[in-house]
Design an enzyme around this catalytic site. Sequence first.
Site, PDB file in Angstrom:
ATOM      1  N   ASP A 239      46.649  47.843 -16.242  1.00  0.00           N
ATOM      2  CA  ASP A 239      45.777  48.201 -17.269  1.00  0.00           C
ATOM      3  C   ASP A 239      45.653  49.610 -17.326  1.00  0.00           C
ATOM      4  O   ASP A 239      46.476  50.440 -16.518  1.00  0.00           O
ATOM      5  CB  ASP A 239      44.439  47.548 -16.787  1.00  0.00           C
TER       6      ASP A 239
ATOM      7  N   ASP B  68      41.528  46.112 -12.887  1.00  0.00           N
ATOM      8  CA  ASP B  68      40.267  46.460 -12.409  1.00  0.00           C
ATOM      9  C   ASP B  68      39.601  45.077 -11.646  1.00  0.00           C
ATOM     10  O   ASP B  68      38.401  45.470 -10.881  1.00  0.00           O
ATOM     11  CB  ASP B  68      39.354  47.095 -13.231  1.00  0.00           C
TER      12      ASP B  68
ATOM     13  N   ASP C 101      40.402  41.705 -16.036  1.00  0.00           N
ATOM     14  CA  ASP C 101      41.779  41.292 -15.821  1.00  0.00           C
ATOM     15  C   ASP C 101      42.117  40.144 -14.689  1.00  0.00           C
ATOM     16  O   ASP C 101      43.248  39.998 -14.393  1.00  0.00           O
ATOM     17  CB  ASP C 101      42.574  42.614 -15.302  1.00  0.00           C
TER      18      ASP C 101
END
Length: 690
Positions: free
Chosen positions: A381, A578, A582
């Site tokens: 991410d 995180d 996700d």
Amino acid sequence: MKEHEMMTHDHMDQMDMAHGDHMNMNDMDMDMGDGHMMHMGNLKRKFWVSLILTIPIILMSPMMGVTLPFQLTFPGSDWVVAILGTILFIYGGAPFFSGAKAELQMKQPAMMTLITMGVGVAYIYSIYAVIANDLFHVTPMVNNFFWELSTLIVIMLLGHWIEMNTVMNAGSAVDALGKLLPQTAHVVDDAGTTHDVSLNDLQVGQIVVVRAGEQIPADATIVTGTSAVNESLVTGEAAAVKKVTGDQVIGGSVNGTGTFTAKVTGTGDSGYLAQVMDLIQNAKNAKSTSENLADRVAGWLFYAALFVGILAFLIWLTVANLAVALPVAVAVFVIACPHALGLAVPLVVARSTALAAQNGLLIRNRNAMEDVKHLKFALMDKTGTLTMGHFQVNHLISLDQDYSEETILRLLASLESGSSHPLATGILSAAKAQQITYTAATDTHQETGMGQFGTIDDITYGVVAVSYLEQHHLTYDQAQFKTLAAEGNSLSYLVTGDRVLGLVAEGDQIKPNAQHLVSELKRQGITPVMLTGDNQETANKVAHAVGIEDVQARLLPEDKERLVQQYQASGKVLFIGDGVNDAPSLARADIGMAIGSGTDVAIESADIILVASDPADVIQFLDLARATTRKMTENLWWGAGYNLIAIPLAAGILAPIGFMLDPMVGAVIMSLSTVIVAINAMTLKLKPVK
């Protein structure tokens, strides 16, 4: 989409440790084979009692049938050894017998079965040898195997004790932190009066005052004030971390020079420290691939020793006699006992777990460590992983003449007032800086990947991403969007109905170690890929800065999970996120790594949790995983390699050329392999990331 999916980092609830209920050896259970549980206190007691019984046995009995120079003999000494050996066999061997029973019931003979076979055969033959020699005056070829029986039981008990001590030692930093927790907290009541309450009585939602130099009593979110907090006992990072309004603080960390008020986000067993302790407590229940491999190797050795022993017995019975065949077969069974193999994995796990805890790595699934060597892709991410996640408003633009920029900011702050997402925090900080008064929106709700909606003054507003505008065919200035996004901004729009009222552009900063993470992944042959819900222009700018070529932007959570599956078709995938938005991808990936711990979703979805949100810790984990796997493999070879050579030699495979393995030599090599395994495990180290 990352911009407006609400994060719940404030779920880091404090574990109540005021009662002093710390982990205790006598309170822990351990697995002694498939399904057989043993109390940790009993294990410790069994080890010491067995060791005391072993000392006189070693002094009075031969080693592998060979009389030792220091061996003590006197009339009746054989019977003394037999009595002590019987007690040790029944008392110290009990957990292994139970484990072997469970393995055989499952038709999966492994470590416990191999140990039971070795000590069982050694005991039965030794009793036979004592009776034959003293009562019937028949001198057996080998006096007895009580020396091997006693040392095997003691070493196996030691191996299991070491493994359980590892679990407790891994939590030593957390224990130390718990001991530093204050017994009381300064609570502010509704009237604004401050009074002290016991930590046990602290409740979620209460406002506490934390003064300079004090320990923070619970996980909380700062309401007013700023400070620098020392979180070294939690994160391993000695430097003080600046904390401002909206930031989360972890109970047990030490406040610096500032005074602040904070809202308690939780107490009890759901707190951050409780989650860490749960991970440590549960680590003993999750067998890694290497541990399973050790069991499989033990299973193979069991069948090999059984086959070779029976075959050797039949052959020597044919070419010689029973007096020769019996001790040869027994020697094969005894020499197959996995002294070194029993310590091969526990010692490495002990060392690895301690190193991981010291470096802020919480390993929830040990199997992930073995998957590292097969990694092909590292999907990650952007916000919070590669970037700081600390946004500030760079541009605030009104797109409707009926709404001023001040009104736009007030409405945005109202919509985001209940969110702890980094973008929301940036908007709230801007509103505070401009001293704009706002009230929280009502009936707030999210549309996944699109934005946050709520009612203000009976009108429904939304703070949304550009994908919402396109999906609902709302007109916006695409050139303006591209210009602002190319600067590295994340853009959000304020809408009501089919009107686009304004936009806010917020900028983030790249983490110092992000570029190093990407370059190290490439050096290790792992392809870095960015998956983000942000716009393509901003994603490209960040990716270019850190050195990532493969970029996928404007993704919903389900899009990320789908891409994880696509990459898995070409190799093993590590996903770094995180742990909130996700979560599906963390769960889907071969290795899910939550960078920034503390949320329930991170704990449940990820295999590896990084206490500090530092990209360098990803490399620390990869290095530790490879080193751990290498040491386990080396130890398994040392442990099993001895048996692969010694078993056929003990069976007399080289007898036709006049060579039979000297029992004394076999015993020395057996002990030496155990020492080598122990030393090799202790040499496991983790080099700091440069």
